[in-house]
Design an enzyme around this catalytic site. Structure first.
Site, PDB file in Angstrom:
ATOM      1  N   TRP A 138       0.821  -1.214   0.000  1.00  0.00           N
ATOM      2  CA  TRP A 138       0.000   0.000   0.000  1.00  0.00           C
ATOM      3  C   TRP A 138       0.855   1.264   0.000  1.00  0.00           C
ATOM      4  O   TRP A 138       0.367   2.339  -0.346  1.00  0.00           O
ATOM      5  CB  TRP A 138      -0.963  -0.007   1.189  1.00  0.00           C
ATOM      6  CG  TRP A 138      -0.392   0.460   2.490  1.00  0.00           C
ATOM      7  CD1 TRP A 138       0.319  -0.280   3.373  1.00  0.00           C
ATOM      8  CD2 TRP A 138      -0.497   1.775   3.049  1.00  0.00           C
ATOM      9  NE1 TRP A 138       0.679   0.487   4.455  1.00  0.00           N
ATOM     10  CE2 TRP A 138       0.187   1.753   4.293  1.00  0.00           C
ATOM     11  CE3 TRP A 138      -1.090   2.964   2.645  1.00  0.00           C
ATOM     12  CZ2 TRP A 138       0.292   2.868   5.115  1.00  0.00           C
ATOM     13  CZ3 TRP A 138      -0.986   4.077   3.467  1.00  0.00           C
ATOM     14  CH2 TRP A 138      -0.307   4.029   4.688  1.00  0.00           C
TER      15      TRP A 138
ATOM     16  N   SER B 179     -12.827  12.193  -3.880  1.00  0.00           N
ATOM     17  CA  SER B 179     -13.902  12.076  -2.900  1.00  0.00           C
ATOM     18  C   SER B 179     -13.530  12.743  -1.586  1.00  0.00           C
ATOM     19  O   SER B 179     -14.297  13.547  -1.034  1.00  0.00           O
ATOM     20  CB  SER B 179     -14.225  10.592  -2.658  1.00  0.00           C
ATOM     21  OG  SER B 179     -15.068  10.430  -1.542  1.00  0.00           O
ATOM     22  N   SER B 180     -12.356  12.422  -1.075  1.00  0.00           N
ATOM     23  CA  SER B 180     -11.939  12.957   0.224  1.00  0.00           C
ATOM     24  C   SER B 180     -11.743  14.466   0.179  1.00  0.00           C
ATOM     25  O   SER B 180     -12.081  15.180   1.135  1.00  0.00           O
ATOM     26  CB  SER B 180     -10.646  12.274   0.676  1.00  0.00           C
ATOM     27  OG  SER B 180     -10.847  10.897   0.892  1.00  0.00           O
TER      28      SER B 180
ATOM     29  N   HIS C 241       9.957   7.486   8.832  1.00  0.00           N
ATOM     30  CA  HIS C 241       9.737   6.282   8.033  1.00  0.00           C
ATOM     31  C   HIS C 241      10.937   5.989   7.130  1.00  0.00           C
ATOM     32  O   HIS C 241      10.944   4.969   6.435  1.00  0.00           O
ATOM     33  CB  HIS C 241       8.492   6.448   7.159  1.00  0.00           C
ATOM     34  CG  HIS C 241       7.228   6.615   7.925  1.00  0.00           C
ATOM     35  ND1 HIS C 241       6.455   5.548   8.332  1.00  0.00           N
ATOM     36  CD2 HIS C 241       6.580   7.728   8.376  1.00  0.00           C
ATOM     37  CE1 HIS C 241       5.396   5.991   8.994  1.00  0.00           C
ATOM     38  NE2 HIS C 241       5.452   7.314   9.033  1.00  0.00           N
TER      39      HIS C 241
END
Length: 641
Positions: free
Chosen positions: A143, A170-171, A304
């Site tokens: 992902w 959409s968001s 990360h």
């Protein structure tokens, strides 16, 4: 009680159905859209759960081959995409849709048709991603989509790039809608420091979406160009930079973590005061800590990337920022604990899930702080320790909080109670299954089990194999627990006990309306005079500071406005959000397969849909509605709300 006239009639060129299947397809009612989000999330949650079951079956024993490496990679990638983009984020959107207008004293969101558009884009984006299983294979590059692996011709990451772009539309549309609604449509007297904490967390979350989504949009455009058009943005062999993808992805990805967790924090901040029968401890501190989390969340992304070549200065800076973001998180946890301290606790199902949220999220947060220690991070980076950490944050945190909200507001939506007996069974099996599944992953990760491998290596030994077996057994418990919840949900909808209008003795404005919520939300828009307005309408304090009930209608802020007749116009249904959104299918497939005909059809469809949206007949009562010549110009006009 007021005598109100609610306008339900459709107008020329607009749908008229108020019930039945067509009404759901054309609705612009924020409550119906929230319900549609919820049930769509349940379907995708089932799919994501099935994918996790296949993963745990594959890894239950060493050297198993129940799935081929290709299928495993597709399943594991789609599991991550599904749970992040199709379950947790839209489940938060379901709460935003249903509750934001009710909690701020409004009748709908600022842009009702845009709200419907956001839902249909989400639904079709999810369907688009899942059709990839039948059209050559689903995305299989994880992902996070790390380049240059995502550029491989067999990775099928074009579906990933295009599908996430569609979901981003959409968001982004929803974020703008909710921000405008909260800033401009609050009831009279509802200042910022009288807003419920859930509304504050919704506001912060949607600002995060507004600023973070364009970053991932740029990255996905570049990934699509590399994977489909042969560009070289991330290909190191031709001078591209794969680290650029990591920077762009995590500039979005770490705020994304808080986009998923802040709504749950808001939900828990509403449930704990009700379950403790006392106000939230340190309201202002909780609010500002949530805003601080959103702001600092944009400055920690490179933790990360400690194992990449970003250099010691960057590692030190991001290590410090990672430690610092634990401070506002800790403030919230202490405030929640002190809210319960000294309260008259009622261990209802929403309260149990809220306490479970605090406990599991704290464990996830503590393991997250270890990521700030660069040498420790280097050892654990690509191990199952990290898998355990982010599941404790997103499953133990976000999902526990969101499930608490389902139980808490179910009576508001349906007028019925979910079974407390089944709810508590759900909680305890959910808690057991969750810890049995993800707790052992800490140990197996520290013992060297690598992430993103389709086969558990036998050379890791029997201890790691035992931990994996326990994790797989934990999934079985979670599956049983999910069935308990589903049975409780279905039977409660059909034949649940009547809840009454205020089953929890709640504090916020949404409980001022009857349950289930009427079409128009409020007969008369309330005037807010206190934080926790609904509670202050029910109770006053005696000389010793104890809460005493106020007779109905006798609170000091009650006036006679409720006795006045009022014409209420509600937003009309519309075909165009659904019709326009269908254009994303030909456009999406055209972009994946570089078919210019499909791209042209998709763009034309979207443009025509937009034009139809613009010229759709206005509803009666709009500002540009022509004045009826037969009306006396001096006569008072009905107020439109």
């Amino acid at each position: 009680m007021s005598s109100t006239e609610v306008e339900h009639k459709g107008y020329s060129g607009r749908p008229r159905a108020q019930s039945g299947f067509t009404a759901w397809l054309t609705t612009t009612d924020h409550k119906k859209i929230g319900i549609m989000y919820f049930f769509t999330v349940l379907v995708f949650f089932f799919l994501g759960g099935a994918e996790s079951g296949l993963i745990r079956a594959q890894l239950a024993q060493a050297e198993q081959s129940l799935l081929t490496e290709e299928i495993y990679n597709q399943v594991f990638t789609m599991h991550g995409i599904t749970m992040v983009f199709l379950v947790v984020m839209p489940l938060s959107a379901a709460f935003f849709n249903y509750l934001i207008p009710l909690m701020i004293g409004a009748r709908d969101v600022a842009f009702p048709r845009l709200n419907a558009f956001s839902y249909w884009v989400y639904l079709f984006g999810g369907i688009f991603l899942y059709t990839s299983f039948f059209l050559g294979g689903a995305p299989n590059g994880s992902w996070v989509g790390y380049a240059p692996l995502s550029l491989d011709s067999v990775s099928n990451m074009a579906y990933y790039a295009v599908g996430l772009q569609i979901l981003g539309v959409s968001s982004l549309a929803a974020a703008v809608n909710f921000i405008v609604t909260i800033l401009n449509m609050r009831a009279p007297g509802m200042t910022f420091m009288r807003m419920p904490v859930f509304i504050w967390m919704a506001l912060v979350t949607n600002f995060l979406l507004l600023f973070a989504l364009p970053i991932i949009a740029v990255a996905l455009f570049m990934l699509h160009a590399d994977a489909v058009l042969g560009a070289q943005f991330f290909n190191p062999a031709t001078g591209g930079d794969p680290i650029l993808w990591q920077h762009l992805f995590w500039l979005f990805g770490h705020p994304e973590v808080y986009i998923m967790i802040l709504p749950a924090m808001g939900i828990v901040s509403e449930i704990l005061p009700v379950g403790s029968r006392k106000p939230l401890f340190g309201y202002a501190a909780v609010v500002f800590a949530g805003a601080a989390i959103g702001f600092i969340g944009f400055g920690v992304w490179a933790h990360h990337m400690f194992t990449s070549a970003i250099g010691p200065v960057a590692r030190s800076a991001f290590a410090l920022s990672t430690m610092f973001i634990a401070v506002p998180t800790g403030i919230k946890i202490f405030n929640w604990v002190f809210t319960m301290w000294g309260g008259k606790l009622r261990f209802t199902t929403p309260m149990l899930f809220s306490i479970g949220f605090i406990s599991m999220f704290t464990i996830g947060g503590l393991s997250g702080v270890t990521h700030a220690i660069v040498p420790h991070n280097a050892q654990q980076h690509d191990t199952y320790y990290v898998v355990a950490h982010f599941h404790y944050v997103l499953f133990g945190g976000a999902l526990f909080g969101l499930i608490a909200g389902i139980y808490f507001w179910f009576p508001k939506v349906t007028g019925k109670m979910m079974s407390e007996k089944l709810g508590k069974m759900h909680f305890w099996t959910w808690l057991l299954g969750f810890n049995l599944t993800f707790g052992p992953m800490h140990m197996s990760g520290l013992l060297g089990q690598p992430r993103r491998t389709a086969v558990l290596p036998g050379e890791l030994g029997s201890t790691v194999e035992l931990y994996n077996l326990l994790s797989s057994l934990g999934f079985v418990v979670l599956f049983f627990s999910a069935l308990v919840f589903l049975y409780n949900l279905i039977t409660s909808i059909k034949s649940g006990e009547a809840s009454g209008d205020d089953p929890w003795d709640a504090r916020t404005l949404e409980w001022l309306t009857p349950s289930p919520t009427p079409f128009h939300n409020f007969d008369v828009i309330p005037t807010v005079t206190h934080r926790d307005e609904f509670w202050h309408r029910k109770y006053a304090e005696d000389e010793s500071g104890r809460a005493i009930p106020v007779p109905a209608g006798a609170s000091e802020d009650h006036d006679e406005a409720g006795a006045h007749d009022e014409h209420i116009h509600m937003p009309d249904p519309s075909y165009w959000p659904l019709v326009q959104t269908l254009g994303f299918f030909p456009l999406g497939y055209g972009l994946v397969y570089l078919n210019w005909w499909l791209i042209g059809i998709g763009i034309t469809w979207l443009v025509v849909g937009m034009y139809g949206w613009i010229i759709e007949p206005v509803a009666e009562g709009d500002d540009d509605d022509p004045v009826d010549d037969q009306h006396d110009a001096t006569a008072p006009t009905a107020a439109a709300h």
